[in-house]
Design a protein around this motif. Structure first.
Motif, PDB file in Angstrom:
ATOM      1  N   UNK A 132       1.031   0.126  -7.607  1.00 44.52           N
ATOM      2  CA  UNK A 132       1.304   0.906  -8.806  1.00 44.52           C
ATOM      3  C   UNK A 132       2.764   1.339  -8.877  1.00 44.52           C
ATOM      4  N   UNK A 133       3.289   1.825  -7.787  1.00 46.14           N
ATOM      5  CA  UNK A 133       4.652   2.343  -7.805  1.00 46.14           C
ATOM      6  C   UNK A 133       5.656   1.228  -8.097  1.00 46.14           C
TER       7      UNK A 133
ATOM      8  N   UNK B 141      -1.419  -3.717 -15.248  1.00 46.26           N
ATOM      9  CA  UNK B 141      -2.746  -3.218 -15.596  1.00 46.26           C
ATOM     10  C   UNK B 141      -3.812  -3.730 -14.628  1.00 46.26           C
ATOM     11  N   UNK B 142      -3.770  -5.010 -14.274  1.00 51.36           N
ATOM     12  CA  UNK B 142      -4.759  -5.544 -13.331  1.00 51.36           C
ATOM     13  C   UNK B 142      -4.633  -4.859 -11.978  1.00 51.36           C
ATOM     14  N   UNK B 143      -3.412  -4.596 -11.564  1.00 55.65           N
ATOM     15  CA  UNK B 143      -3.191  -3.908 -10.300  1.00 55.65           C
ATOM     16  C   UNK B 143      -3.692  -2.471 -10.358  1.00 55.65           C
ATOM     17  N   UNK B 144      -3.602  -1.852 -11.528  1.00 55.43           N
ATOM     18  CA  UNK B 144      -4.069  -0.475 -11.675  1.00 55.43           C
ATOM     19  C   UNK B 144      -5.563  -0.380 -11.374  1.00 55.43           C
TER      20      UNK B 144
ATOM     21  N   UNK C 280      -0.978   8.366 -14.160  1.00 53.82           N
ATOM     22  CA  UNK C 280      -0.674   6.966 -13.869  1.00 53.82           C
ATOM     23  C   UNK C 280      -1.928   6.217 -13.449  1.00 53.82           C
ATOM     24  N   UNK C 281      -2.705   6.795 -12.557  1.00 51.13           N
ATOM     25  CA  UNK C 281      -3.869   6.121 -12.022  1.00 51.13           C
ATOM     26  C   UNK C 281      -5.109   6.286 -12.894  1.00 51.13           C
ATOM     27  N   UNK C 282      -5.231   7.409 -13.553  1.00 48.35           N
ATOM     28  CA  UNK C 282      -6.461   7.700 -14.293  1.00 48.35           C
ATOM     29  C   UNK C 282      -6.146   8.354 -15.638  1.00 48.35           C
ATOM     30  N   UNK C 283      -5.565   7.599 -16.563  1.00 41.44           N
ATOM     31  CA  UNK C 283      -5.173   8.202 -17.840  1.00 41.44           C
ATOM     32  C   UNK C 283      -6.358   8.718 -18.661  1.00 41.44           C
TER      33      UNK C 283
END
Length: 190
Positions: A87-88, A93-96, A129-132
């Protein structure tokens, strides 16, 4: 006296080099170890950490973290750093989705934070970032859980303070900031 194997010698040499801040030498030794034993998860993590933290070669760390997480799907350290790195540094999106799955797996593997990564996973899952899509109260619960699991980490208190401040709960925000300061080195009178 029993002679160490070449892998044990390489690991000992790499560890010693890293302890003496000879990071390039440590990285070379871990890379050599991995040529001999490519599925050695501790060596993958150690080399990735050197690349990521000490040698500023983040792009070289990502495939190592990914390989470690694939080889050891219950290793919380491998799961955390592979999620963080994806993520960083990539933010795709797939990586998220993959990163969130790995962070959630950490919470289920070790809910009591015995590995030291569960509190960090809670904190990251609470972030936009991780959980909008997370509801505000769910975000609050994850932040509180991070503080509960690792009360001595100032950044957990800072994140919780930010949530309180954003929601007009200023006294609670100040209280968390005081706790963050108390856990900052050197100790600051809060």
């Amino acid at each position: 006296m029993t002679r160490m194997s070449s892998v044990e010698e390489l690991r000992a040499g790499a560890t010693e080099a890293a302890c003496q801040h000879h990071y390039k030498q440590a990285a070379r030794l871990y890379a050599q170890l991995l040529r001999e034993r490519p599925d050695d998860v501790p060596a993958l993590l150690a080399l990735a950490y050197l690349y990521f933290g000490a040698l500023r070669r983040e792009w070289d760390a990502e495939p190592l973290y990914e390989r470690a997480a694939t080889l050891a799907p219950t290793d919380c350290e491998a799961l955390f750093w592979s999620a963080w790195n994806k993520i960083i540094f990539y933010g795709l999106a797939d990586d998220l989705v993959l990163a969130r799955n790995r962070l959630e797996r950490i919470l289920s593997i070790d809910p009591d934070n015995g590995n030291g990564y569960t509190s960090h996973a809670s904190r990251l899952l609470a972030s936009e970032t991780f959980s909008p899509e997370l509801a505000s109260e769910q975000r609050l619960e994850l932040l509180r859980r991070a503080v509960e699991l690792a009360p001595d980490l100032p950044h957990h208190h800072e994140d919780l303070a930010s949530w309180y401040e954003e929601h007009g709960r200023l006294e609670e925000a100040l209280s968390e900031l005081r706790l963050a300061l108390r856990h900052t080195t050197p100790y600051i009178e809060a």
